[in-house]
Design a protein around this motif. Structure first.
Motif, mmCIF file in Angstrom:
data_model
loop_
_atom_site.group_PDB
_atom_site.id
_atom_site.type_symbol
_atom_site.label_atom_id
_atom_site.label_comp_id
_atom_site.label_asym_id
_atom_site.label_seq_id
_atom_site.Cartn_x
_atom_site.Cartn_y
_atom_site.Cartn_z
ATOM 1 N N ASP A 102 0.958 -1.026 -0.119
ATOM 2 C CA ASP A 102 -0.251 0.129 -0.226
ATOM 3 C C ASP A 102 0.831 1.238 0.057
ATOM 4 O O ASP A 102 0.524 2.289 0.459
ATOM 5 C CB ASP A 102 -1.113 -0.135 1.195
ATOM 6 N N TYR A 103 2.254 0.951 -0.409
ATOM 7 C CA TYR A 103 2.972 2.388 -0.634
ATOM 8 C C TYR A 103 3.593 2.869 0.698
ATOM 9 O O TYR A 103 4.654 3.246 0.652
ATOM 10 C CB TYR A 103 2.420 3.505 -1.509
ATOM 11 N N ASN A 104 2.722 3.486 1.660
ATOM 12 C CA ASN A 104 3.002 3.952 2.690
ATOM 13 C C ASN A 104 3.631 5.147 2.488
ATOM 14 O O ASN A 104 4.722 5.495 3.394
ATOM 15 C CB ASN A 104 3.841 3.010 3.605
ATOM 16 N N LEU A 105 3.532 5.813 1.593
ATOM 17 C CA LEU A 105 4.168 7.435 1.293
ATOM 18 C C LEU A 105 3.360 8.349 2.371
ATOM 19 O O LEU A 105 2.197 8.267 2.798
ATOM 20 C CB LEU A 105 3.642 8.022 -0.034
ATOM 21 N N ILE A 106 4.289 9.262 2.752
ATOM 22 C CA ILE A 106 3.475 10.333 3.737
ATOM 23 C C ILE A 106 3.078 11.386 2.945
ATOM 24 O O ILE A 106 3.745 12.141 1.953
ATOM 25 C CB ILE A 106 4.627 10.771 4.370
ATOM 26 N N PRO A 107 1.543 11.759 3.044
ATOM 27 C CA PRO A 107 0.898 12.602 2.199
ATOM 28 C C PRO A 107 1.301 13.988 2.218
ATOM 29 O O PRO A 107 1.483 14.700 1.054
ATOM 30 C CB PRO A 107 -0.729 12.559 2.937
ATOM 31 N N ALA A 108 1.999 14.448 3.376
ATOM 32 C CA ALA A 108 2.243 15.752 3.492
ATOM 33 C C ALA A 108 3.698 15.922 3.061
ATOM 34 O O ALA A 108 4.225 17.197 2.774
ATOM 35 C CB ALA A 108 2.202 16.305 4.922
ATOM 36 N N LEU A 109 4.320 15.076 2.529
ATOM 37 C CA LEU A 109 5.777 15.317 1.744
ATOM 38 C C LEU A 109 5.616 14.944 0.395
ATOM 39 O O LEU A 109 5.019 14.119 -0.366
ATOM 40 C CB LEU A 109 6.798 14.305 2.251
ATOM 41 N N THR A 110 6.599 15.659 -0.541
ATOM 42 C CA THR A 110 6.684 15.452 -1.927
ATOM 43 C C THR A 110 7.363 14.022 -2.005
ATOM 44 O O THR A 110 7.840 13.346 -1.172
ATOM 45 C CB THR A 110 7.621 16.539 -2.722
ATOM 46 N N ALA A 111 7.201 13.584 -3.381
ATOM 47 C CA ALA A 111 7.950 12.426 -3.843
ATOM 48 C C ALA A 111 9.491 12.540 -3.244
ATOM 49 O O ALA A 111 9.764 11.609 -2.658
ATOM 50 C CB ALA A 111 7.968 12.215 -5.489
ATOM 51 N N ALA A 112 10.279 13.544 -3.588
ATOM 52 C CA ALA A 112 11.677 13.544 -3.253
ATOM 53 C C ALA A 112 11.837 13.736 -1.587
ATOM 54 O O ALA A 112 12.796 12.902 -1.306
ATOM 55 C CB ALA A 112 12.401 14.734 -3.875
ATOM 56 N N GLU A 113 10.916 14.280 -1.019
ATOM 57 C CA GLU A 113 11.164 14.426 0.452
ATOM 58 C C GLU A 113 10.640 12.942 1.045
ATOM 59 O O GLU A 113 11.311 12.476 1.970
ATOM 60 C CB GLU A 113 10.051 15.220 0.895
ATOM 61 N N ASN A 114 9.846 12.303 0.457
ATOM 62 C CA ASN A 114 9.485 11.065 0.981
ATOM 63 C C ASN A 114 10.748 10.001 0.769
ATOM 64 O O ASN A 114 10.879 9.282 1.655
ATOM 65 C CB ASN A 114 8.175 10.256 0.034
ATOM 66 N N ILE A 115 11.344 10.036 -0.287
ATOM 67 C CA ILE A 115 12.396 9.186 -0.596
ATOM 68 C C ILE A 115 13.469 9.497 0.320
ATOM 69 O O ILE A 115 14.297 8.802 0.586
ATOM 70 C CB ILE A 115 12.837 9.290 -2.238
ATOM 71 N N SER A 116 13.924 10.719 0.433
ATOM 72 C CA SER A 116 14.876 11.068 0.992
ATOM 73 C C SER A 116 14.961 11.007 2.592
ATOM 74 O O SER A 116 15.989 11.027 3.278
ATOM 75 C CB SER A 116 15.361 12.629 0.726
ATOM 76 N N LEU A 117 13.808 10.962 3.054
ATOM 77 C CA LEU A 117 13.460 11.002 4.560
ATOM 78 C C LEU A 117 14.605 9.993 5.305
ATOM 79 O O LEU A 117 15.042 10.364 6.298
ATOM 80 C CB LEU A 117 12.092 10.735 4.714
ATOM 81 N N PRO A 118 14.428 8.825 4.911
ATOM 82 C CA PRO A 118 15.146 7.742 5.617
ATOM 83 C C PRO A 118 16.690 8.259 5.699
ATOM 84 O O PRO A 118 17.265 7.846 6.542
ATOM 85 C CB PRO A 118 14.960 6.481 4.736
ATOM 86 N N ARG A 119 17.334 8.671 4.538
ATOM 87 C CA ARG A 119 18.579 9.246 4.565
ATOM 88 C C ARG A 119 18.811 10.290 5.591
ATOM 89 O O ARG A 119 19.743 10.325 6.232
ATOM 90 C CB ARG A 119 19.107 9.490 3.087
ATOM 91 N N GLU A 120 17.947 11.369 5.661
ATOM 92 C CA GLU A 120 18.021 12.364 6.502
ATOM 93 C C GLU A 120 17.802 11.972 7.829
ATOM 94 O O GLU A 120 18.810 12.579 8.634
ATOM 95 C CB GLU A 120 16.938 13.416 6.113
ATOM 96 N N LEU A 121 17.064 11.126 8.073
ATOM 97 C CA LEU A 121 17.103 10.352 9.584
ATOM 98 C C LEU A 121 18.245 9.588 9.930
ATOM 99 O O LEU A 121 18.571 9.892 11.245
ATOM 100 C CB LEU A 121 15.804 9.446 9.638
ATOM 101 N N ASP A 122 18.728 9.481 9.030
ATOM 102 C CA ASP A 122 20.398 8.819 9.272
ATOM 103 C C ASP A 122 21.419 9.649 9.304
ATOM 104 O O ASP A 122 22.546 9.249 9.288
ATOM 105 C CB ASP A 122 20.448 7.676 8.380
ATOM 106 N N GLY A 123 21.226 10.970 9.280
ATOM 107 C CA GLY A 123 22.065 12.017 9.277
ATOM 108 C C GLY A 123 22.774 12.718 8.090
ATOM 109 O O GLY A 123 23.427 13.507 8.103
#
Length: 254
Positions: A102-123
């Protein structure tokens, strides 16, 4: 790399005599029963089986999203059951890419923001993470979606964004639950080619699919029935897989 060469390397994923029981008493369901499975670097494994055979449970355990009732799951030699919640989250961000049905994308984030989130969380810096996200979108053939929100995308576009998120960074293990489900056949083949290329570059992948022609992209096909591994075969070509899948399906109906 041949299947024999792959099997000589330490597995990226090892499910060691894994059982998963849901519920208790009369409501008890054995989702998996004594599954032992290794996936090696460079190997693409497809998982097939009837509905309710334990395919999705297998993936959630492999990705550390659930814990086995007995047995253990190791990713790159680390037993997930021994990790703190924080360490487990790190493994999931750094080592495991997961494509949900079911994709699990965050509605309030753009495609690029959804994709980059795990990397940003990792510093990783926001700029570097965005650069990686744009590269992942390019790899999936959808760079124009970078600044679009999930609600402004079709199901197929959301699916490809979710796949890009699973592939960002140096993920050693990619887990995909029916990754081509929302895609037309041409786009689906393109996505499978990307997963295949990741394996050829050294990652390990495990994909649940009900389509024998999609399983034909894999090095090995594992068949589940009633929570047990009943068969596995090294993929030779689509035709032999279709015959094998049809035979398994027929036995399951009897």
């Amino acid at each position: 790399m041949s299947h024999t060469d792959q099997s000589r390397q330490a597995p990226v994923l090892h499910l060691e005599d894994v059982t998963r029981v849901h519920g208790q008493g009369a409501a008890e369901v054995q989702a998996l029963r004594g599954v032992d499975l290794k996936v090696h670097p460079g190997e693409f494994v497809a998982v097939m089986g009837p509905s309710g055979s334990g395919k999705s449970t297998l993936l959630t355990l492999a990705g550390g999203l659930d814990t086995p009732t007995t047995g253990q799951v190791l990713v790159e030699g680390v037993a997930l059951g021994t990790l703190t919640r924080k360490k487990l989250a790190q493994v999931r961000r750094r080592s495991v890419g997961y494509v949900f049905q079911d994709y699990n994308l965050i509605p309030a984030l753009t495609a690029a923001e959804n994709i980059s989130l795990p990397r940003e969380l990792d510093g990783l810096s926001a700029r570097a993470a965005r650069r990686e996200a744009l590269a992942a979108l390019e790899e999936l053939g959808i760079p124009e979606l970078a600044d679009r929100f999930p609600d402004d995308m079709s199901g197929g576009q959301q699916q490809r964004v979710a796949i890009a998120r699973a592939l960002i960074g140096d993920r050693r293990l990619v887990l995909a639950d029916e990754p081509t489900g929302a895609l037309d056949s041409t786009t689906g083949e393109a996505v499978l080619a990307v997963l295949r290329a990741r394996c050829d570059a050294g990652a390990a992948a495990m994909m649940v699919t009900h389509e024998a022609r999609h399983a034909a992209w894999a090095d090995r096909v594992v068949f589940l029935r009633d929570g047990r591994m009943v068969d596995e075969s090294v993929s030779q070509d689509a035709a032999s897989l279709l015959v094998s899948a049809a035979a398994n399906s027929k036995q399951g109906d009897e």
